[in-house]
Scaffold this motif. Structure first.
Motif, PDB file in Angstrom:
ATOM      1  N   GLU A  36      -2.160  -0.247   5.251  1.00 34.32           N
ATOM      2  CA  GLU A  36      -2.495   0.974   5.663  1.00 34.32           C
ATOM      3  C   GLU A  36      -3.660   1.501   5.291  1.00 34.32           C
ATOM      4  O   GLU A  36      -4.366   1.275   4.326  1.00 34.32           O
ATOM      5  CB  GLU A  36      -1.431   2.023   5.498  1.00 34.32           C
ATOM      6  CG  GLU A  36      -1.168   2.475   4.153  1.00 34.32           C
ATOM      7  CD  GLU A  36       0.053   3.484   3.952  1.00 34.32           C
ATOM      8  OE1 GLU A  36       1.102   3.235   4.785  1.00 34.32           O
ATOM      9  OE2 GLU A  36      -0.145   3.954   2.998  1.00 34.32           O
ATOM     10  N   ILE A  37      -4.379   2.319   6.304  1.00 33.26           N
ATOM     11  CA  ILE A  37      -5.593   3.138   5.841  1.00 33.26           C
ATOM     12  C   ILE A  37      -5.206   4.555   5.987  1.00 33.26           C
ATOM     13  O   ILE A  37      -4.698   5.147   6.765  1.00 33.26           O
ATOM     14  CB  ILE A  37      -6.904   2.959   6.718  1.00 33.26           C
ATOM     15  CG1 ILE A  37      -6.899   1.330   6.997  1.00 33.26           C
ATOM     16  CG2 ILE A  37      -7.875   3.708   6.238  1.00 33.26           C
ATOM     17  CD1 ILE A  37      -7.927   1.110   8.067  1.00 33.26           C
ATOM     18  N   ARG A  38      -5.513   5.314   4.671  1.00 32.49           N
ATOM     19  CA  ARG A  38      -5.026   6.770   4.742  1.00 32.49           C
ATOM     20  C   ARG A  38      -6.151   7.861   5.154  1.00 32.49           C
ATOM     21  O   ARG A  38      -7.510   7.131   5.033  1.00 32.49           O
ATOM     22  CB  ARG A  38      -4.362   7.176   3.402  1.00 32.49           C
ATOM     23  CG  ARG A  38      -3.050   6.330   3.017  1.00 32.49           C
ATOM     24  CD  ARG A  38      -2.851   6.591   1.617  1.00 32.49           C
ATOM     25  NE  ARG A  38      -1.927   5.647   1.183  1.00 32.49           N
ATOM     26  CZ  ARG A  38      -1.643   5.228  -0.038  1.00 32.49           C
ATOM     27  NH1 ARG A  38      -2.558   5.744  -0.960  1.00 32.49           N
ATOM     28  NH2 ARG A  38      -0.663   4.363  -0.556  1.00 32.49           N
ATOM     29  N   ARG A  39      -5.974   8.619   5.636  1.00 30.05           N
ATOM     30  CA  ARG A  39      -7.021   9.663   6.176  1.00 30.05           C
ATOM     31  C   ARG A  39      -8.239   9.934   4.954  1.00 30.05           C
ATOM     32  O   ARG A  39      -7.705  10.329   3.682  1.00 30.05           O
ATOM     33  CB  ARG A  39      -6.458  10.896   6.521  1.00 30.05           C
ATOM     34  CG  ARG A  39      -5.424  11.010   7.565  1.00 30.05           C
ATOM     35  CD  ARG A  39      -6.109  10.501   8.961  1.00 30.05           C
ATOM     36  NE  ARG A  39      -5.264  10.587   9.962  1.00 30.05           N
ATOM     37  CZ  ARG A  39      -4.548  11.270  10.626  1.00 30.05           C
ATOM     38  NH1 ARG A  39      -4.962  12.656  10.386  1.00 30.05           N
ATOM     39  NH2 ARG A  39      -3.587  11.055  11.538  1.00 30.05           N
ATOM     40  N   GLY A  40      -9.518   9.591   5.269  1.00 30.41           N
ATOM     41  CA  GLY A  40     -10.482   9.636   4.332  1.00 30.41           C
ATOM     42  C   GLY A  40     -10.661   8.585   3.344  1.00 30.41           C
ATOM     43  O   GLY A  40     -11.478   8.753   2.352  1.00 30.41           O
ATOM     44  N   GLU A  41     -10.170   7.579   3.801  1.00 28.65           N
ATOM     45  CA  GLU A  41     -10.354   6.422   2.869  1.00 28.65           C
ATOM     46  C   GLU A  41     -11.165   5.247   3.282  1.00 28.65           C
ATOM     47  O   GLU A  41     -11.196   5.122   4.602  1.00 28.65           O
ATOM     48  CB  GLU A  41      -8.744   5.467   2.545  1.00 28.65           C
ATOM     49  CG  GLU A  41      -7.768   6.235   1.653  1.00 28.65           C
ATOM     50  CD  GLU A  41      -6.645   5.274   1.365  1.00 28.65           C
ATOM     51  OE1 GLU A  41      -6.213   5.369   0.161  1.00 28.65           O
ATOM     52  OE2 GLU A  41      -6.350   4.455   2.368  1.00 28.65           O
ATOM     53  N   VAL A  42     -11.864   4.436   2.332  1.00 32.82           N
ATOM     54  CA  VAL A  42     -12.231   3.126   2.692  1.00 32.82           C
ATOM     55  C   VAL A  42     -11.366   2.246   1.975  1.00 32.82           C
ATOM     56  O   VAL A  42     -11.136   2.269   0.771  1.00 32.82           O
ATOM     57  CB  VAL A  42     -13.618   3.093   1.886  1.00 32.82           C
ATOM     58  CG1 VAL A  42     -14.300   1.763   2.180  1.00 32.82           C
ATOM     59  CG2 VAL A  42     -14.680   4.079   2.539  1.00 32.82           C
ATOM     60  N   VAL A  43     -10.810   1.311   2.817  1.00 32.46           N
ATOM     61  CA  VAL A  43      -9.981   0.243   2.206  1.00 32.46           C
ATOM     62  C   VAL A  43     -10.758  -1.105   2.614  1.00 32.46           C
ATOM     63  O   VAL A  43     -11.422  -1.255   3.434  1.00 32.46           O
ATOM     64  CB  VAL A  43      -8.536   0.356   3.035  1.00 32.46           C
ATOM     65  CG1 VAL A  43      -7.517  -0.900   2.719  1.00 32.46           C
ATOM     66  CG2 VAL A  43      -7.730   1.587   2.708  1.00 32.46           C
ATOM     67  N   THR A  44     -10.374  -2.124   1.452  1.00 36.23           N
ATOM     68  CA  THR A  44     -10.950  -3.223   1.587  1.00 36.23           C
ATOM     69  C   THR A  44      -9.723  -4.443   1.607  1.00 36.23           C
ATOM     70  O   THR A  44      -8.878  -4.221   1.126  1.00 36.23           O
ATOM     71  CB  THR A  44     -12.199  -3.680   0.684  1.00 36.23           C
ATOM     72  OG1 THR A  44     -12.551  -5.117   0.842  1.00 36.23           O
ATOM     73  CG2 THR A  44     -11.558  -3.669  -0.748  1.00 36.23           C
ATOM     74  N   MET A  45     -10.062  -5.359   2.263  1.00 30.51           N
ATOM     75  CA  MET A  45      -9.182  -6.611   2.328  1.00 30.51           C
ATOM     76  C   MET A  45     -10.193  -7.979   1.913  1.00 30.51           C
ATOM     77  O   MET A  45     -11.255  -8.298   2.530  1.00 30.51           O
ATOM     78  CB  MET A  45      -8.576  -6.936   3.622  1.00 30.51           C
ATOM     79  CG  MET A  45      -7.634  -8.056   3.687  1.00 30.51           C
ATOM     80  SD  MET A  45      -6.583  -8.366   5.095  1.00 30.51           S
ATOM     81  CE  MET A  45      -5.541  -7.022   4.821  1.00 30.51           C
ATOM     82  N   VAL A  46      -9.876  -8.289   0.790  1.00 31.94           N
ATOM     83  CA  VAL A  46     -10.914  -9.367   0.177  1.00 31.94           C
ATOM     84  C   VAL A  46      -9.859 -10.711   0.240  1.00 31.94           C
ATOM     85  O   VAL A  46      -8.767 -10.648   0.222  1.00 31.94           O
ATOM     86  CB  VAL A  46     -11.252  -9.122  -1.115  1.00 31.94           C
ATOM     87  CG1 VAL A  46     -12.174  -7.917  -0.969  1.00 31.94           C
ATOM     88  CG2 VAL A  46     -10.165  -9.001  -2.098  1.00 31.94           C
ATOM     89  N   GLY A  47     -10.518 -11.971   0.386  1.00 31.27           N
ATOM     90  CA  GLY A  47      -9.932 -13.173   0.291  1.00 31.27           C
ATOM     91  C   GLY A  47     -11.159 -14.386   0.290  1.00 31.27           C
ATOM     92  O   GLY A  47     -12.118 -14.089   1.015  1.00 31.27           O
ATOM     93  N   ALA A  48     -10.668 -15.230   0.268  1.00 32.40           N
ATOM     94  CA  ALA A  48     -11.491 -16.612   0.315  1.00 32.40           C
ATOM     95  C   ALA A  48     -11.687 -16.776   1.786  1.00 32.40           C
ATOM     96  O   ALA A  48     -10.880 -16.334   2.737  1.00 32.40           O
ATOM     97  CB  ALA A  48     -10.949 -17.650  -0.306  1.00 32.40           C
ATOM     98  N   ASN A  49     -12.838 -17.575   2.178  1.00 33.69           N
ATOM     99  CA  ASN A  49     -12.945 -18.168   3.591  1.00 33.69           C
ATOM    100  C   ASN A  49     -11.420 -18.938   4.041  1.00 33.69           C
ATOM    101  O   ASN A  49     -11.231 -19.654   3.498  1.00 33.69           O
ATOM    102  CB  ASN A  49     -14.260 -18.936   3.612  1.00 33.69           C
ATOM    103  CG  ASN A  49     -14.396 -19.282   5.327  1.00 33.69           C
ATOM    104  OD1 ASN A  49     -14.195 -18.565   5.975  1.00 33.69           O
ATOM    105  ND2 ASN A  49     -15.116 -20.618   5.499  1.00 33.69           N
TER     106      ASN A  49
END
Length: 240
Positions: A29-42
């Motif tokens: 989820e992304i909450r109001r006012g957030e920068v969220v990242t999803m990281v992982g290998a190719n």
């Protein structure tokens, strides 16, 4: 970051390419006012998450909620009208069209012409190096400038949630820093952001929270700064 209602919520999302699962049971989820990242290998499934959330792919299972509305399976146009915009991997600019024409295409779902003109000025103020080049063909810009054009085009739909798929890939470090600073500026203007990145160091630095994707599944999540200090994450993604 105080707890706020999510602007985007993904529950148990699974998407297959034919019989082959690309992502399985992904929740985030992304909450109001957030920068969220999803990281992982190719190949971890990050781009599939973006495509499944943004209406490019139809998920096989799970739900996508945007500002509390179930929008699972909605097409991309319907989601843009509801406030979700995407900066795709590879930029996908119209190289034989001018910067101005590319930006106008970003507003194709809008009918408020005066609002579009106002937003073009606002967007160009974020990218002062682009402003004098409105009549330049998009294909004539450098790689870093093209990425800025792609972000600017996405902002022309006046989104409340912005998804970015590998925005720093192939860019010089100085341009990576510029893009990172721009994303924070955009977030501070009231746009919630999900950044999908292989460059975990950059992503974890600018994000409030992070999800780690491996083999199509979320294997870790939490505060971005805390995850950046995790031995598992440092070994796997930060080269430490």
């Amino acid at each position: 970051m105080e707890n706020k209602a999510p602007s985007l919520k993904v529950e148990g999302l699974s998407t297959f390419y034919g019989e082959v699962p690309a992502i399985m049971d992904v929740s985030m989820e992304i909450r109001r006012g957030e920068v969220v990242t999803m990281v992982g290998a190719n190949g971890a499934g990050k781009s599939t998450v973006i495509k499944s959330v943004s209406g490019i792919l139809k998920p096989n299972a799970g739900r996508v909620k945007l500002f509390g509305e179930d929008v699972t399976g909605y097409n991309a146009d319907a989601l843009v009208k509801r406030g979700l915009s995407v900066v795709p991997e590879g930029r996908r600019l119209f190289s034989e069209m001018t910067l101005k024409e590319n930006l106008e295409l970003g507003a194709y779902t809008r009918s408020d012409r005066s609002g579009v003109r106002r937003d073009m000025e606002r967007v160009l103020s974020l990218f002062p190096e682009l402003k004098p080049r409105l009549t330049t063909l998009a294909g004539k810009f450098s790689g870093g400038q093209q990425q800025m054009v792609a972000v600017a085009r996405a902002l022309m739909s006046n989104p409340r949630v912005l998804l970015l798929d590998e925005p720093t890939i192939g860019l010089a470090p100085v341009i990576v820093d510029r893009i990172s600073a721009l994303l924070l500026e955009i977030a501070n203007s009231g746009v919630d952001i999900l950044v999908v990145e292989q460059n975990a160091e950059v992503a974890l630095e600018i994000a409030h929270r992070a999800y780690v994707l491996e083999g199509g599944r979320v294997i870790a999540q939490g505060d971005a700064k805390t995850l950046a200090q995790s031995e598992q994450i440092q070994k796997a993604y930060l080269g430490i």
